[in-house]
Design a protein around this motif. Structure first.
Motif, mmCIF file in Angstrom:
data_model
loop_
_atom_site.group_PDB
_atom_site.id
_atom_site.type_symbol
_atom_site.label_atom_id
_atom_site.label_comp_id
_atom_site.label_asym_id
_atom_site.label_seq_id
_atom_site.Cartn_x
_atom_site.Cartn_y
_atom_site.Cartn_z
ATOM 1 N N GLY A 50 2.725 11.276 -7.470
ATOM 2 C CA GLY A 50 3.191 9.938 -7.841
ATOM 3 C C GLY A 50 3.978 9.271 -6.733
ATOM 4 N N GLN A 51 4.792 10.061 -6.039
ATOM 5 C CA GLN A 51 5.557 9.509 -4.918
ATOM 6 C C GLN A 51 4.625 9.013 -3.823
ATOM 7 N N ARG A 171 2.528 -7.991 -9.195
ATOM 8 C CA ARG A 171 2.565 -7.803 -10.649
ATOM 9 C C ARG A 171 3.056 -6.399 -11.030
ATOM 10 N N PHE A 172 3.208 -5.533 -10.030
ATOM 11 C CA PHE A 172 3.729 -4.186 -10.302
ATOM 12 C C PHE A 172 4.772 -3.846 -9.252
ATOM 13 N N ARG A 173 5.847 -3.230 -9.724
ATOM 14 C CA ARG A 173 6.902 -2.810 -8.798
ATOM 15 C C ARG A 173 6.875 -1.285 -8.686
ATOM 16 N N PRO A 174 6.578 -0.744 -7.506
ATOM 17 C CA PRO A 174 6.505 0.717 -7.377
ATOM 18 C C PRO A 174 7.857 1.360 -7.654
ATOM 19 N N PRO A 175 7.865 2.509 -8.352
ATOM 20 C CA PRO A 175 9.120 3.172 -8.725
ATOM 21 C C PRO A 175 9.763 3.877 -7.548
ATOM 22 N N SER A 176 11.031 4.295 -7.778
ATOM 23 C CA SER A 176 11.747 5.007 -6.717
ATOM 24 C C SER A 176 12.323 6.339 -7.193
ATOM 25 N N GLN A 183 5.165 8.773 -13.689
ATOM 26 C CA GLN A 183 4.457 7.736 -14.448
ATOM 27 C C GLN A 183 3.358 7.082 -13.616
ATOM 28 N N MET A 184 3.508 7.099 -12.301
ATOM 29 C CA MET A 184 2.440 6.574 -11.442
ATOM 30 C C MET A 184 1.150 7.362 -11.661
ATOM 31 N N VAL A 185 1.300 8.650 -12.002
ATOM 32 C CA VAL A 185 0.137 9.507 -12.218
ATOM 33 C C VAL A 185 -0.358 9.413 -13.656
ATOM 34 N N THR A 186 0.589 9.385 -14.605
ATOM 35 C CA THR A 186 0.211 9.471 -16.015
ATOM 36 C C THR A 186 -0.064 8.116 -16.661
ATOM 37 N N LEU A 187 0.472 7.052 -16.107
ATOM 38 C CA LEU A 187 0.272 5.720 -16.692
ATOM 39 C C LEU A 187 -0.523 4.842 -15.721
#
Length: 212
Positions: A50-51, A171-176, A183-187
């Motif tokens: 995800g990172q 439209r999407f803000r990457p997480p930190s 969630q990048m992987v699962t959603l």
């Protein structure tokens, strides 16, 4: 004798139950430990993946932003320092192009169930048409004097196409954080903006191909 026999039998049963109970507890503990280790390992793998996706998404935003600013700067550049600034912006776009390509291929792969090789067949040619060695942008801005009509049209297309990519990715803000990385992987929330950016990339490449 009967009482002693019954006592011995009772003690044996108690001993057997105790051993069985201890064995069950030990076995259960081992299973929990192994399963917990697996979960932690799986979470670490998911977090790392995800990172990586989040980093690629951020690179894609840099790519679209720098590409837009490069074209926009060259369209109005009048001095050598302005053209040098544009060249630096283009260099930053080139550095982000590889990671951007990886993100867009991954988005197409996950959404369409194509293999990554199949997904790359539409993304790689489009990216090469825009920033590859054969792209006109390699020489734009090097000559003295005003831009030609063809160069102006090229830069305008790039500026507008990159802006549309920017709007899609915004439209999407990457997480930190780790939870966000997983969630990048699962959603799938990031995929639609990335797919829209991939479509804009291909449309831009098609528009550039039609230019004289």
């Amino acid at each position: 004798m009967t009482d002693n026999g019954e006592n011995k039998t009772g003690k044996k049963r108690s001993y057997t139950l105790a051993v069985l109970y201890i064995s069950i507890v030990v076995l259960t503990t081992l299973i929990i430990m192994v399963y917990s280790k697996y979960i932690l390992s799986d979470q670490a793998h998911t977090t790392d993946k995800g990172q990586r996706l989040a980093e690629r998404y951020a690179y894609a935003q840099v790519f679209a932003d720098r590409l837009h600013d490069w074209a926009d700067t060259l369209l109005v550049a009048k001095t050598e320092p302005e053209r040098i600034r544009a060249a630096k912006l283009l260099g930053e776009a080139h550095l982000a192009a590889g990671e951007t390509t990886g993100l867009l291929i991954e988005a197409v792969h996950l959404e369409t169930e194509q293999s990554r090789e199949q997904a790359s067949e539409s993304i790689l040619p489009a990216m090469n048409a825009i920033v590859g060695a054969e792209s006109p942008m390699v020489s734009i801005g090097e000559q003295e004097g005003a831009l030609t009509a063809e160069q102006t049209a090229f830069l305008t297309n790039v500026r507008d196409g990159a802006e549309q990519m920017n709007e899609a990715l915004a439209r999407f803000r990457p997480p930190s954080g780790e939870a966000g990385f997983r969630q990048m992987v699962t959603l799938p929330e990031w995929r639609a903006p990335a797919l829209a950016a991939a479509e804009q990339l291909q449309q831009l490449a098609a528009a550039l191909a039609k230019q004289p």
